[in-house]
Write a protein that holds these residues in place. Structure first.
Motif, PDB file in Angstrom:
ATOM      1  N   ALA A  93      82.268   1.578 -32.266  1.00 46.88           N
ATOM      2  CA  ALA A  93      83.259   1.605 -33.338  1.00 46.88           C
ATOM      3  C   ALA A  93      84.640   1.956 -32.801  1.00 46.88           C
ATOM      4  N   LEU A  94      84.713   2.849 -31.819  1.00 40.16           N
ATOM      5  CA  LEU A  94      86.005   3.208 -31.231  1.00 40.16           C
ATOM      6  C   LEU A  94      86.633   2.030 -30.504  1.00 40.16           C
ATOM      7  N   GLU A  95      85.803   1.224 -29.837  1.00 39.95           N
ATOM      8  CA  GLU A  95      86.326   0.085 -29.090  1.00 39.95           C
ATOM      9  C   GLU A  95      86.795  -1.026 -30.003  1.00 39.95           C
ATOM     10  N   ASN A  96      86.263  -1.107 -31.238  1.00 36.70           N
ATOM     11  CA  ASN A  96      86.620  -2.189 -32.158  1.00 36.70           C
ATOM     12  C   ASN A  96      87.187  -1.634 -33.459  1.00 36.70           C
ATOM     13  N   LEU A  97      87.939  -0.549 -33.353  1.00 35.59           N
ATOM     14  CA  LEU A  97      88.492   0.093 -34.527  1.00 35.59           C
ATOM     15  C   LEU A  97      89.384  -0.870 -35.299  1.00 35.59           C
ATOM     16  N   PHE A  98      89.225  -0.883 -36.623  1.00 36.24           N
ATOM     17  CA  PHE A  98      90.011  -1.729 -37.541  1.00 36.24           C
ATOM     18  C   PHE A  98      89.724  -3.220 -37.381  1.00 36.24           C
ATOM     19  N   THR A  99      88.617  -3.597 -36.715  1.00 34.81           N
ATOM     20  CA  THR A  99      88.243  -5.000 -36.560  1.00 34.81           C
ATOM     21  C   THR A  99      87.063  -5.303 -37.475  1.00 34.81           C
ATOM     22  N   ALA A 100      87.244  -6.256 -38.382  1.00 36.12           N
ATOM     23  CA  ALA A 100      86.182  -6.591 -39.332  1.00 36.12           C
ATOM     24  C   ALA A 100      84.943  -7.089 -38.604  1.00 36.12           C
ATOM     25  N   PHE A 101      83.782  -6.661 -39.059  1.00 32.48           N
ATOM     26  CA  PHE A 101      82.465  -7.059 -38.552  1.00 32.48           C
ATOM     27  C   PHE A 101      82.181  -6.538 -37.147  1.00 32.48           C
TER      28      PHE A 101
END
Length: 518
Positions: free
Chosen positions: A443-451
């Protein structure tokens, strides 16, 4: 209301649209079979051979001048050696037959020797010889200076007589002189030039072939491989088997292969995600048609239920009505989500404490075991869209509540959600912190990215993505301050909307505003 709006791609139209890129890919595939004369490899072969020939041509004049100097030096040395032998072995006067034999054997017409005291003719004809040019061997042995005379000899068709003089074998006490016809020298130069030309062609062909095969192996073949991969990939970007597989080289071409591989993988993933989003938009638009009718009926029933005298219904009825109104508003704007854009914020002055209280009432229904603290001052105001700010804070709070609710079976853990706010000038800072387990690495690596930014199994990550988008629409910023076991904090930076002042121009040439009336 009954018309069904589709935001997904039409299948027949999509197939027709794809035909044009397929035709372009077919043209690219045909263009990849370039004739050798126009291909990079063919041009490389021609340029290499041409440059080698050019180098040989540039080398030829000084080498020809060196050949001329050696030829004349050999004639002078041979004539001098024969003359010395003749003078040293003759017991009496030198006979005419001996002189003629020396001239015939050496190929010269006159031999003489000079020292400091005397000059002596060793062999020569009785009649006078006419000399067309005199050549000093010191000058002849300088290739650059002798190039003009060498080219003159090579290109001339006249039979000149040359007088050649110089020292022999390092003996500077004597200077030998010969007279020789230029014809044999020109014949030797022509033969030498022909041999050099054939040798140059052979060297050029061998060198060009070696360079060609080396360049083909090291550069052209990998470039062709990448070109074929790009053409094949452009025909079907969804097929991951068409993605270029790097060869593992550690040079510039290896870097290009790695970058092309990464770009193709990212593009394939992006296309897959766009297709999923398009399918999601189509599905949501279809669901919206029926869901809107269902919610309308539910709203009517809820309003009737609100008139009940039951205390429990009286307590939760208004909240249920608000929730139904909010759900109907969401379904009304559902097509905007399918188009992946939000409406512009309708900003007003809001009481942030009251808005967070609405979020708390909804949150307590979902997670009763979590302590929700609203530590915002009752008079704290912000300039924002009420509905969008509710969604921002609600999404962030729901994520925190879900993370802490997953640990409800662990007794003794503090499960607390806190919302605070402060103001610095025209900017409001809203902090939402919790005592949950913290965000996982994915989640930290893809923060604010849908899906991609979901912190739980089965989540979509849309909550953070929507909150981030809505905050940016307000001109603000949403950031993760800290996330670790026992503490996670998000901060919303929300600036007030700039006040648009219109200058009163009456009596003010510069259009300035009177502070007392603005």
């Amino acid at each position: 209301m009954d018309a069904e709006v589709s935001v997904g791609p039409d299948r027949d139209t999509s197939s027709r649209v794809r035909s044009e890129p397929e035709r372009k890919a077919a043209n690219l595939s045909a263009a990849a079979q370039v004739p050798l004369s126009r291909a990079l490899s063919g041009k490389l072969l021609l340029f290499t051979a041409g440059f080698v020939l050019l180098a040989e041509i540039l080398i030829f004049p000084p080498s020809a001048a060196n050949f001329r100097a050696n030829w004349l030096g050999d004639k002078l040395s041979a004539a001098a050696a024969a003359g010395r032998v003749l003078l040293e072995t003759a017991e009496g006067p030198v006979t005419d037959s001996s002189r003629e034999r020396i001239l015939r054997d050496t190929g010269v017409r006159f031999i003489a020797v000079h020292d400091d005291t005397i000059s002596r003719v060793i062999a020569g004809p009785d009649e006078m010889l006419t000399v067309d040019a005199s050549i000093d061997m010191k000058e002849a042995r300088r290739p650059i200076a002798a190039i003009p005379e060498t080219l003159k000899t090579l290109l001339s068709d006249s039979e000149r007589i040359l007088r050649v003089y110089g020292t022999v074998d390092g003996d500077r006490s004597k200077t030998y002189e010969i007279v020789v016809p230029e014809g044999p020298l020109r014949d030797g130069l022509i033969t030498y030039s022909r041999n050099i030309a054939l040798l140059s062609l052979l060297v050029s062909a061998i060198t060009a072939s070696m360079v060609f095969f080396v360049i083909m192996r090291l550069f052209i073949a990998p470039i062709r491989r990448m070109t074929k991969s790009m053409i094949a990939y452009s025909e079907d970007p969804d097929d991951r088997s068409r993605v270029l597989k790097p060869s593992g080289r550690d040079d510039e071409i290896g870097v290009a292969e790695d970058q092309l591989n990464a770009m193709q993988l990212r593009l394939t993933d992006a296309l897959a995600q766009q297709r999923r989003l398009a399918d999601l938009g189509l599905a949501v638009s279809k669901i919206n048609h029926d869901m809107r009718n269902i919610l309308t009926v539910a709203q009517i029933l809820t309003e009737r239920l609100e008139r009940s005298s039951d205390p429990m219904v009286q307590k939760f009825g208004p909240r249920l009505v608000e929730t139904m109104d909010r759900a109907i508003a969401y379904t009304t704007n559902i097509l905007e989500y399918g188009k992946t854009r939000e409406r512009a914020p309708d900003r007003r002055r809001l009481n942030l404490h009251a808005l967070v209280e609405e979020v708390r009432h909804v949150a307590e229904i979902e997670a009763e075991s979590v302590e929700f603290r609203n530590e915002i001052a009752p008079v704290f105001e912000v300039d924002a869209d009420a509905e969008q700010l509710f969604r921002i804070i609600n999404n962030l709070c729901r994520n925190a509540l879900q993370a802490m609710s997953n640990e409800a079976d662990r007794p003794g853990l503090v499960r607390r959600l806190t919302v605070t706010a402060r103001r610095e000038g025209a900017v409001a800072f809203i902090a939402i912190s919790d005592t949950g387990p913290g965000l996982p690495r994915k989640a930290l690596e893809n923060l604010f990215t849908a899906f991609h930014g979901s912190a739980r199994t089965g989540g979509t990550g849309l909550g953070l993505a929507i909150a981030h988008e809505l905050v940016r629409a307000h001109g603000g910023q949403l950031e993760l301050v800290e996330s670790r076991g026992g503490y996670t904090c998000f901060r919303i930076e929300l600036p007030d909307a700039p006040i648009q002042l219109q200058a009163r121009r009456e009596g003010r040439p510069d259009g300035s505003v009177d502070r007392a009336t603005s």
